[in-house]
Motif scaffolding. Structure first.
Motif, PDB file in Angstrom:
ATOM      1  N   HIS A 171      26.931 -22.035   5.928  1.00  0.00           N
ATOM      2  CA  HIS A 171      27.289 -23.194   6.761  1.00  0.00           C
ATOM      3  C   HIS A 171      26.086 -23.965   7.285  1.00  0.00           C
ATOM      4  CE1 HIS A 171      31.222 -21.360   6.706  1.00  0.00           C
ATOM      5  NE2 HIS A 171      30.782 -20.305   7.345  1.00  0.00           N
TER       6      HIS A 171
ATOM      7  N   MET B 263      16.474 -19.896  35.161  1.00  0.00           N
ATOM      8  CA  MET B 263      16.366 -19.355  33.801  1.00  0.00           C
ATOM      9  C   MET B 263      14.999 -19.707  33.236  1.00  0.00           C
ATOM     10  SD  MET B 263      20.140 -20.498  32.503  1.00  0.00           S
ATOM     11  CE  MET B 263      20.612 -19.165  31.426  1.00  0.00           C
TER      12      MET B 263
ATOM     13  N   SER C 248      20.572 -24.656  22.775  1.00  0.00           N
ATOM     14  CA  SER C 248      21.268 -23.412  22.449  1.00  0.00           C
ATOM     15  C   SER C 248      21.444 -23.310  20.942  1.00  0.00           C
ATOM     16  CB  SER C 248      22.595 -23.302  23.186  1.00  0.00           C
ATOM     17  OG  SER C 248      23.429 -24.373  22.842  1.00  0.00           O
ATOM     18  N   TYR C 249      21.682 -22.090  20.479  1.00  0.00           N
ATOM     19  CA  TYR C 249      21.717 -21.807  19.043  1.00  0.00           C
ATOM     20  C   TYR C 249      22.686 -22.717  18.308  1.00  0.00           C
ATOM     21  CZ  TYR C 249      21.955 -19.143  14.689  1.00  0.00           C
ATOM     22  OH  TYR C 249      21.916 -18.775  13.371  1.00  0.00           O
ATOM     23  N   ASP C 250      23.892 -22.888  18.858  1.00  0.00           N
ATOM     24  CA  ASP C 250      24.888 -23.673  18.115  1.00  0.00           C
ATOM     25  C   ASP C 250      24.513 -25.153  18.058  1.00  0.00           C
ATOM     26  OD1 ASP C 250      25.386 -23.794  20.844  1.00  0.00           O
ATOM     27  OD2 ASP C 250      27.549 -24.005  20.625  1.00  0.00           O
TER      28      ASP C 250
ATOM     29  N   ILE D 154      29.981 -32.548  20.527  1.00  0.00           N
ATOM     30  CA  ILE D 154      30.950 -32.145  21.562  1.00  0.00           C
ATOM     31  C   ILE D 154      30.243 -32.067  22.913  1.00  0.00           C
ATOM     32  CG2 ILE D 154      32.356 -30.205  22.400  1.00  0.00           C
ATOM     33  CD1 ILE D 154      33.093 -29.689  19.415  1.00  0.00           C
ATOM     34  N   LYS D 155      29.003 -31.548  22.904  1.00  0.00           N
ATOM     35  CA  LYS D 155      28.259 -31.419  24.167  1.00  0.00           C
ATOM     36  C   LYS D 155      27.565 -32.731  24.556  1.00  0.00           C
ATOM     37  CE  LYS D 155      27.266 -26.459  24.166  1.00  0.00           C
ATOM     38  NZ  LYS D 155      26.243 -25.430  24.352  1.00  0.00           N
TER      39      LYS D 155
ATOM     40  N   ASN E  20      24.217 -26.931  14.489  1.00  0.00           N
ATOM     41  CA  ASN E  20      25.556 -27.457  14.221  1.00  0.00           C
ATOM     42  C   ASN E  20      25.716 -28.832  14.888  1.00  0.00           C
ATOM     43  OD1 ASN E  20      28.328 -28.043  14.250  1.00  0.00           O
ATOM     44  ND2 ASN E  20      28.906 -25.892  14.363  1.00  0.00           N
TER      45      ASN E  20
ATOM     46  N   ALA F 204      28.735 -29.283  17.235  1.00  0.00           N
ATOM     47  CA  ALA F 204      28.569 -28.682  18.559  1.00  0.00           C
ATOM     48  C   ALA F 204      27.743 -29.608  19.448  1.00  0.00           C
ATOM     49  CB  ALA F 204      27.903 -27.308  18.439  1.00  0.00           C
TER      50      ALA F 204
ATOM     51  N   LEU G 186      14.878 -21.949  21.848  1.00  0.00           N
ATOM     52  CA  LEU G 186      16.215 -21.473  22.234  1.00  0.00           C
ATOM     53  C   LEU G 186      16.349 -21.068  23.704  1.00  0.00           C
ATOM     54  CD1 LEU G 186      17.053 -19.302  19.099  1.00  0.00           C
ATOM     55  CD2 LEU G 186      18.110 -21.490  19.738  1.00  0.00           C
ATOM     56  N   ALA G 187      17.512 -21.387  24.242  1.00  0.00           N
ATOM     57  CA  ALA G 187      17.956 -20.914  25.548  1.00  0.00           C
ATOM     58  C   ALA G 187      19.482 -20.897  25.447  1.00  0.00           C
ATOM     59  CB  ALA G 187      17.474 -21.845  26.647  1.00  0.00           C
ATOM     60  N   SER G 188      20.161 -20.681  26.564  1.00  0.00           N
ATOM     61  CA  SER G 188      21.625 -20.699  26.497  1.00  0.00           C
ATOM     62  C   SER G 188      22.168 -22.035  26.986  1.00  0.00           C
ATOM     63  CB  SER G 188      22.208 -19.552  27.324  1.00  0.00           C
ATOM     64  OG  SER G 188      21.726 -19.609  28.639  1.00  0.00           O
TER      65      SER G 188
ATOM     66  N   ASN H 153      17.253 -25.013  33.975  1.00  0.00           N
ATOM     67  CA  ASN H 153      17.765 -24.327  35.154  1.00  0.00           C
ATOM     68  C   ASN H 153      16.616 -23.476  35.691  1.00  0.00           C
ATOM     69  OD1 ASN H 153      18.886 -22.482  36.948  1.00  0.00           O
ATOM     70  ND2 ASN H 153      20.793 -22.287  35.783  1.00  0.00           N
TER      71      ASN H 153
END
Lengths: 288, 288
Positions: A119, A174, A202-204, A214-215, A208, A211, A164-166, A171
């Motif tokens: 993918h 973090m 973030s990873y997605d 959408i965000k 992607n 993703a 990468l982070a979440s 923040n």
């Protein structure tokens, strides 16, 4: 001009290693320099009925001395990469990293791995998924620089880098997100060159486009990353192992931060994995 | 005795949510309590031609009041789980977590997710992959306790828990590995009950018996884990998103640490994901 990478293999008398080396040789990727027990190596090569025009064999059964021969070849610019065969990692890396051997660049030693994800429309590189435990901000800079230099050598023009982070916003609670933003700033200010850094991401969102949409996150790196940078070794280890366990795909990896790339695939690795590593090192030579 | 979980849905007038709820209702998993715009909800239900014997509708178009009704139902033991519909997460969670609403247990609020991995012989649960950023050792204990309590309620007898790190031996320089060993000790000393904890353990050893054998690591948890515990949110986020992006499999998740499980799937989630969450909450009621 011969673009084959000259690959010095330490303790080459290992069936999987020889199989990977011969495959890369037949594909004109490398000129092997096989260091080890010449009799055993000769027998193994005979099984592949290979013409030995480009294969140099150096007889040395003492592992420590065999490691040193490979390092010396690299220092004399007679080898473009060094590969571990049947020798123990500890003994091998000790010789590679020994200050007197002068094989280090100024940067931290780090690992780059590359794989083909389902993918995803292109190869993806990860760093550092093997060596640095808890890199500081400055060490993360060095890890990125090592990886970008290698990717450029492989033919990338300006790799897109996702730190990468979440989350996609900083923040303060973090640390990962704070340092990711700092690395992006260093890139924007020209401190980290030859790449385009986005972070925190973030990873997605990094791999992607949907993703990201959408965000509502807009960045040239979103959905199109070439390189993902992990905050620490546990995160890298969990993520890459989850992918490996899920996808069962071979991975190519290189040790960087040394004058020539070093191939450290485990003695238990499949031929396919060892071949992928050799192909990566060869790609760096191809674009030299 | 009716084993259907009574599921209070806040702002239920959402097509994906209703579709998931009706599927779970037809499979005798839940008795829905749909709180929201009764006219819209009625129209949506009509599309499914469903008999409404077990469907209770409470008309309340004010989201804040709708949240409060769900919380009150849980406190009166008239609801076994609470699900978010079209309401914003912030508004929803504010009501759930408000001290006066008395819906918290003593433990931290955390998230449990469960999925079916390719190449694994059973379901696997992850925690905490959504809420706690940098849990302390004691918070990790609470996160594990929340998850184990939920798994026991779902019918597990003694879940096998792997506390993730990148290694299987404690390295004082890696806080993850130190805390994983501490959590194992707490389990051995009976402080964390009803489960079998192994740690530090790496992802591949936890879910792949062959990897464990190659590493010579012996533990009943190796290759047979029911629950994996992440060291922090970034690691959890990267790992679970890598799996989701790679596998494209639906995930069920629940918020725990509250008197009843809370379903927080995003407004954009697929029906399949929402259904998985409901099924998990229902499984907790089934074994009540």
């Amino acid at each position: 001009m011969n673009k084959r990478a000259r690959c010095a293999v330490v303790a080459a008398e290992d069936a999987n290693t020889i199989a990977a080396v011969i495959r890369a040789y037949h594909e004109c990727l490398i000129s092997p320099i096989l260091i080890g027990d010449s009799e055993l190596i000769g027998e193994m090569l005979a099984e592949y009925c290979c013409e030995k025009n480009n294969i140099r064999i150096i007889h040395e059964t003492d592992h420590k001395k065999a490691c040193q021969i490979a390092v010396d070849l690299a220092n004399k610019q007679e080898a473009d990469c060094i590969m571990k065969g049947l020798v123990h990692t500890k003994e091998f890396m000790h010789t590679i990293l020994k200050r007197e051997n002068n094989l280090r660049t100024g940067n931290l030693v780090s690992m780059l791995s590359i794989r083909e994800l389902p993918h995803y429309h292109k190869l993806i590189a990860f760093t550092d998924a093997g060596i640095c435990m808890n890199p500081t901000l400055d060490e993360k800079r060095q890890i990125i620089e090592n990886a970008v230099k290698a990717l450029i050598a492989m033919g990338y023009e300006q790799p897109k880098v996702g730190v990468l982070a979440s989350v996609e916003v900083v923040n303060p609670k973090m640390q990962d997100s704070v340092e990711a933003a700092e690395l992006k700033r260093m890139n924007q200010e020209g401190i980290i060159k030859d790449c385009l850094i986005e972070g925190p991401i973030s990873y997605d969102v990094a791999i992607n486009k949907e993703a990201a949409e959408i965000k509502g996150f807009h960045s040239p790196v979103a959905g199109d990353a070439d390189l993902l940078v992990f905050p620490d070794l546990t995160c890298a280890n969990c993520t890459t192992k989850a992918i490996t366990q899920t996808c069962r795909i071979p991975v190519g990896s290189l040790i960087l931060g040394t004058k020539v790339p070093v191939i450290l695939s485990s003695r238990a690795s499949m031929t396919e994995t060892k071949y992928m590593c050799i192909a990566l090192a060869a790609a760096m030579k191809l674009n030299d």
